[in-house]
Design an enzyme around this catalytic site. Structure first.
Site, PDB file in Angstrom:
ATOM      1  N   GLY A  23       4.478   4.935   6.037  1.00 11.56           N
ATOM      2  CA  GLY A  23       3.835   3.986   5.121  1.00 11.56           C
ATOM      3  C   GLY A  23       3.548   2.668   5.828  1.00 11.56           C
ATOM      4  O   GLY A  23       3.589   1.598   5.220  1.00 11.56           O
ATOM      5  N   ASN A 100       9.909   4.082   5.142  1.00 12.50           N
ATOM      6  CA  ASN A 100       9.400   3.006   4.284  1.00 12.50           C
ATOM      7  C   ASN A 100       8.429   3.509   3.215  1.00 12.50           C
ATOM      8  O   ASN A 100       8.299   2.878   2.170  1.00 12.50           O
ATOM      9  CB  ASN A 100       8.716   1.960   5.169  1.00 12.50           C
ATOM     10  CG  ASN A 100       7.842   1.012   4.375  1.00 12.50           C
ATOM     11  OD1 ASN A 100       8.327   0.058   3.775  1.00 12.50           O
ATOM     12  ND2 ASN A 100       6.531   1.285   4.335  1.00 12.50           N
ATOM     13  N   TYR A 165      11.874   6.038 -10.076  1.00 13.43           N
ATOM     14  CA  TYR A 165      11.930   5.200  -8.860  1.00 13.43           C
ATOM     15  C   TYR A 165      13.378   4.762  -8.569  1.00 13.43           C
ATOM     16  O   TYR A 165      13.841   4.824  -7.430  1.00 13.43           O
ATOM     17  CB  TYR A 165      11.010   3.998  -9.078  1.00 13.43           C
ATOM     18  CG  TYR A 165      10.861   3.051  -7.912  1.00 13.43           C
ATOM     19  CD1 TYR A 165      10.090   3.381  -6.806  1.00 13.43           C
ATOM     20  CD2 TYR A 165      11.474   1.789  -7.935  1.00 13.43           C
ATOM     21  CE1 TYR A 165       9.934   2.490  -5.743  1.00 13.43           C
ATOM     22  CE2 TYR A 165      11.325   0.896  -6.891  1.00 13.43           C
ATOM     23  CZ  TYR A 165      10.550   1.243  -5.796  1.00 13.43           C
ATOM     24  OH  TYR A 165      10.399   0.352  -4.757  1.00 13.43           O
ATOM     25  N   ALA A 167      16.121   6.230  -9.484  1.00 14.21           N
ATOM     26  CA  ALA A 167      16.902   7.401  -9.063  1.00 14.21           C
ATOM     27  C   ALA A 167      16.611   7.717  -7.596  1.00 14.21           C
ATOM     28  O   ALA A 167      17.521   8.018  -6.814  1.00 14.21           O
ATOM     29  CB  ALA A 167      16.571   8.607  -9.943  1.00 14.21           C
ATOM     30  N   ALA A 168      15.342   7.639  -7.214  1.00 17.10           N
ATOM     31  CA  ALA A 168      14.981   7.913  -5.814  1.00 17.10           C
ATOM     32  C   ALA A 168      15.615   6.873  -4.883  1.00 17.10           C
ATOM     33  O   ALA A 168      16.148   7.218  -3.813  1.00 17.10           O
ATOM     34  CB  ALA A 168      13.464   7.911  -5.651  1.00 17.10           C
ATOM     35  N   LYS A 169      15.565   5.612  -5.282  1.00 18.13           N
ATOM     36  CA  LYS A 169      16.094   4.555  -4.408  1.00 18.13           C
ATOM     37  C   LYS A 169      17.624   4.596  -4.353  1.00 18.13           C
ATOM     38  O   LYS A 169      18.222   4.291  -3.315  1.00 18.13           O
ATOM     39  CB  LYS A 169      15.602   3.182  -4.886  1.00 18.13           C
ATOM     40  CG  LYS A 169      14.084   2.991  -4.730  1.00 18.13           C
ATOM     41  CD  LYS A 169      13.629   3.205  -3.306  1.00 18.13           C
ATOM     42  CE  LYS A 169      12.177   2.832  -3.075  1.00 18.13           C
ATOM     43  NZ  LYS A 169      11.734   3.126  -1.705  1.00 18.13           N
ATOM     44  N   ILE A 198       9.054  -8.306  -3.622  1.00 15.62           N
ATOM     45  CA  ILE A 198       8.376  -8.704  -2.384  1.00 15.62           C
ATOM     46  C   ILE A 198       6.878  -8.713  -2.664  1.00 15.62           C
ATOM     47  O   ILE A 198       6.353  -7.836  -3.360  1.00 15.62           O
ATOM     48  CB  ILE A 198       8.696  -7.697  -1.248  1.00 15.62           C
ATOM     49  CG1 ILE A 198      10.220  -7.520  -1.057  1.00 15.62           C
ATOM     50  CG2 ILE A 198       8.021  -8.108   0.049  1.00 15.62           C
ATOM     51  CD1 ILE A 198      10.998  -8.741  -0.600  1.00 15.62           C
TER      52      ILE A 198
HETATM   53  P1  NAP Z   1       2.693  -0.371  -0.669  1.00 12.02           P
HETATM   54  O1  NAP Z   1       2.028  -1.675  -0.424  1.00 12.02           O
HETATM   55  O2  NAP Z   1       2.295   0.435  -1.866  1.00 12.02           O
HETATM   56  O3  NAP Z   1       2.549   0.518   0.659  1.00 12.02           O
HETATM   57  C1  NAP Z   1       3.108   1.813   0.711  1.00 12.02           C
HETATM   58  C2  NAP Z   1       2.457   2.561   1.857  1.00 12.02           C
HETATM   59  O4  NAP Z   1       3.042   3.879   1.878  1.00 12.02           O
HETATM   60  C3  NAP Z   1       0.944   2.745   1.672  1.00 12.02           C
HETATM   61  O5  NAP Z   1       0.274   2.496   2.882  1.00 12.02           O
HETATM   62  C4  NAP Z   1       0.860   4.196   1.247  1.00 12.02           C
HETATM   63  O6  NAP Z   1      -0.380   4.839   1.599  1.00 12.02           O
HETATM   64  C5  NAP Z   1       1.990   4.824   2.018  1.00 12.02           C
HETATM   65  N1  NAP Z   1       2.375   6.119   1.441  1.00 12.02           N
HETATM   66  C6  NAP Z   1       2.525   6.422   0.137  1.00 12.02           C
HETATM   67  N2  NAP Z   1       2.828   7.725  -0.012  1.00 12.02           N
HETATM   68  C7  NAP Z   1       2.872   8.253   1.237  1.00 12.02           C
HETATM   69  C8  NAP Z   1       3.117   9.569   1.741  1.00 12.02           C
HETATM   70  N3  NAP Z   1       3.390  10.588   0.926  1.00 12.02           N
HETATM   71  N4  NAP Z   1       3.046   9.774   3.080  1.00 12.02           N
HETATM   72  C9  NAP Z   1       2.753   8.753   3.919  1.00 12.02           C
HETATM   73  N5  NAP Z   1       2.517   7.479   3.499  1.00 12.02           N
HETATM   74  C10 NAP Z   1       2.564   7.230   2.176  1.00 12.02           C
HETATM   75  O7  NAP Z   1       4.271  -0.539  -0.811  1.00 12.02           O
HETATM   76  P2  NAP Z   1       5.219  -1.754  -0.357  1.00 12.02           P
HETATM   77  O8  NAP Z   1       5.325  -2.696  -1.475  1.00 12.02           O
HETATM   78  O9  NAP Z   1       4.859  -2.230   0.988  1.00 12.02           O
HETATM   79  O10 NAP Z   1       6.624  -0.984  -0.306  1.00 12.02           O
HETATM   80  C11 NAP Z   1       7.124  -0.378   0.881  1.00 12.02           C
HETATM   81  C12 NAP Z   1       8.499   0.191   0.585  1.00 12.02           C
HETATM   82  O11 NAP Z   1       9.363  -0.826   0.101  1.00 12.02           O
HETATM   83  C13 NAP Z   1       8.486   1.278  -0.490  1.00 12.02           C
HETATM   84  O12 NAP Z   1       9.448   2.262  -0.192  1.00 12.02           O
HETATM   85  C14 NAP Z   1       8.911   0.506  -1.728  1.00 12.02           C
HETATM   86  O13 NAP Z   1       9.483   1.356  -2.692  1.00 12.02           O
HETATM   87  C15 NAP Z   1       9.913  -0.452  -1.136  1.00 12.02           C
HETATM   88  N6  NAP Z   1      10.150  -1.647  -1.943  1.00 12.02           N
HETATM   89  C16 NAP Z   1       9.119  -2.479  -2.250  1.00 12.02           C
HETATM   90  C17 NAP Z   1       9.391  -3.618  -3.017  1.00 12.02           C
HETATM   91  C18 NAP Z   1       8.316  -4.598  -3.372  1.00 12.02           C
HETATM   92  O14 NAP Z   1       8.615  -5.539  -4.116  1.00 12.02           O
HETATM   93  N7  NAP Z   1       7.082  -4.459  -2.885  1.00 12.02           N
HETATM   94  C19 NAP Z   1      10.685  -3.866  -3.456  1.00 12.02           C
HETATM   95  C20 NAP Z   1      11.712  -2.984  -3.123  1.00 12.02           C
HETATM   96  C21 NAP Z   1      11.427  -1.875  -2.353  1.00 12.02           C
HETATM   97  P3  NAP Z   1      -1.675   4.673   0.632  1.00 12.02           P
HETATM   98  O15 NAP Z   1      -2.284   3.386   1.014  1.00 12.02           O
HETATM   99  O16 NAP Z   1      -2.535   5.860   0.955  1.00 12.02           O
HETATM  100  O17 NAP Z   1      -1.159   4.706  -0.763  1.00 12.02           O
END
Ligand code: NAP
Length: 257
Positions: A23, A100, A165, A167-169, A198
């Site tokens: 990701g 990620n 979500y 449960a997964a985390k 974030i």
């Molecule tokens: P994001 O902006 O939605 O980016 C996620 C990336 O993962 C995207 O580029 C997406 O591709 C890619 N992805 C999704 N499904 C995939 C798959 N099956 N195989 C390969 N790549 C895949 O998310 P983010 O906010 O940066 O979050 C990153 C991580 O931090 C996640 O695990 C999220 O749960 C965790 N997190 C985020 C926050 C927050 O506040 N943002 C807080 C706590 C935890 P596409 O562009 O094609 O969708």
């Protein structure tokens, strides 16, 4: 400035390491990939989206480090295995894996269908299992490796509207602690980072009242940056964290206190 009048070189604690970030095309993953390359690693970006190629190019231009992009759905075992093989051919054996990639499909349980549950568990939890399995044989053989999974504050505290979500985390925390115990004797470390709110596309959908409500709950009074998460990952990835395994490091402005 150094004593010769030039800018002091930035330390590169991850020199000679290969890092794989799932990701990594945008958001937190992009910031992590950039940070690990700044710290000296050769970085592979794995993503569903072709934007990952652009991100890899930008990282190479900014840091001068070799990078590669592999398009793959990490929730499918053949794609996860093929992605790791492609990265190893391009950059060498993987030393650092950052799980990620993540998605959300929010809703209260009574309106959440089975597809929303399965999709979120498949990417956020099963994807981390598949990718960890795919890199581990090499790490164990070389007796060197660091795996970091991006969990969430909601995996520790729960959140209404996110049973899938959360449960997964929470599952990622269990995976991290169990795997840390399994591979510690081989000098492979396994840790997690648990971000709070974030600033990324994932949270951009929040309206003003929702943002204000969140900020009131965060002791530091602000939403975090992807770079703050990347700093924590870079620390856990490198030798500064050589005696740290099985931990969940919150990066949440105090939200989880
Ligand atoms: P994001 O902006 O939605 O980016 C996620 C990336 O993962 C995207 O580029 C997406 O591709 C890619 N992805 C999704 N499904 C995939 C798959 N099956 N195989 C390969 N790549 C895949 O998310 P983010 O906010 O940066 O979050 C990153 C991580 O931090 C996640 O695990 C999220 O749960 C965790 N997190 C985020 C926050 C927050 O506040 N943002 C807080 C706590 C935890 P596409 O562009 O094609 O969708």
């Amino acid at each position: 400035m150094n004593e010769c009048g030039g800018r002091a070189a930035r330390p590169t604690p991850l020199e000679d390491r290969v890092a794989l970030v799932t990701g990594g095309a945008r958001g937190i993953g992009r910031a992590i990939a950039l940070r690990l390359a700044e710290d000296g690693a050769r970085v592979a970006v794995i993503d569903l989206s072709d934007t990952g190629a652009q991100t890899a190019r930008e990282i190479e231009e900014t840091t001068g480090r070799a990078t590669t992009f592999v398009k793959a759905d990490i929730s499918k075992e053949p794609e996860a295995r093929a992605a790791v093989a492609a990265v190893e051919t391009a950059l060498g054996p993987v030393d650092i894996l950052v799980n990620n990639a993540g998605i959300t499909r929010d809703g209260l349980i009574l309106v959440m269908d089975e597809g929303d549950w399965d999709a979120v568990l498949a990417v956020n939890l099963k994807g981390a299992f598949l990718m960890s399995k795919a890199v581990l044989r090499g790490m164990i053989r070389r007796r060197r490796g660091s795996i970091i999974s991006i969990s969430s504050v909601v995996g520790r505290r729960g959140n209404a509207g996110q049973v899938n979500y959360s449960a997964a985390k929470a599952g990622l925390i269990g995976l991290t602690k169990s795997l840390a115990r399994e591979v510690a004797s081989r000098d492979v470390r396994v840790n997690a980072v648990a971000p709070g709110y974030i600033e990324t596309d994932m949270t951009a959908a929040l309206d003003e009242p929702a943002r204000n409500a969140i900020m009131k709950q965060v002791p530091l009074g602000r939403i975090g940056t992807p770079e703050a998460v990347a700093d924590a990952v870079a620390f856990l990835a490198g030798d500064s964290a050589s005696f740290i395994t099985g931990v969940v490091l919150p990066v949440d402005g105090g939200l989880g206190i």
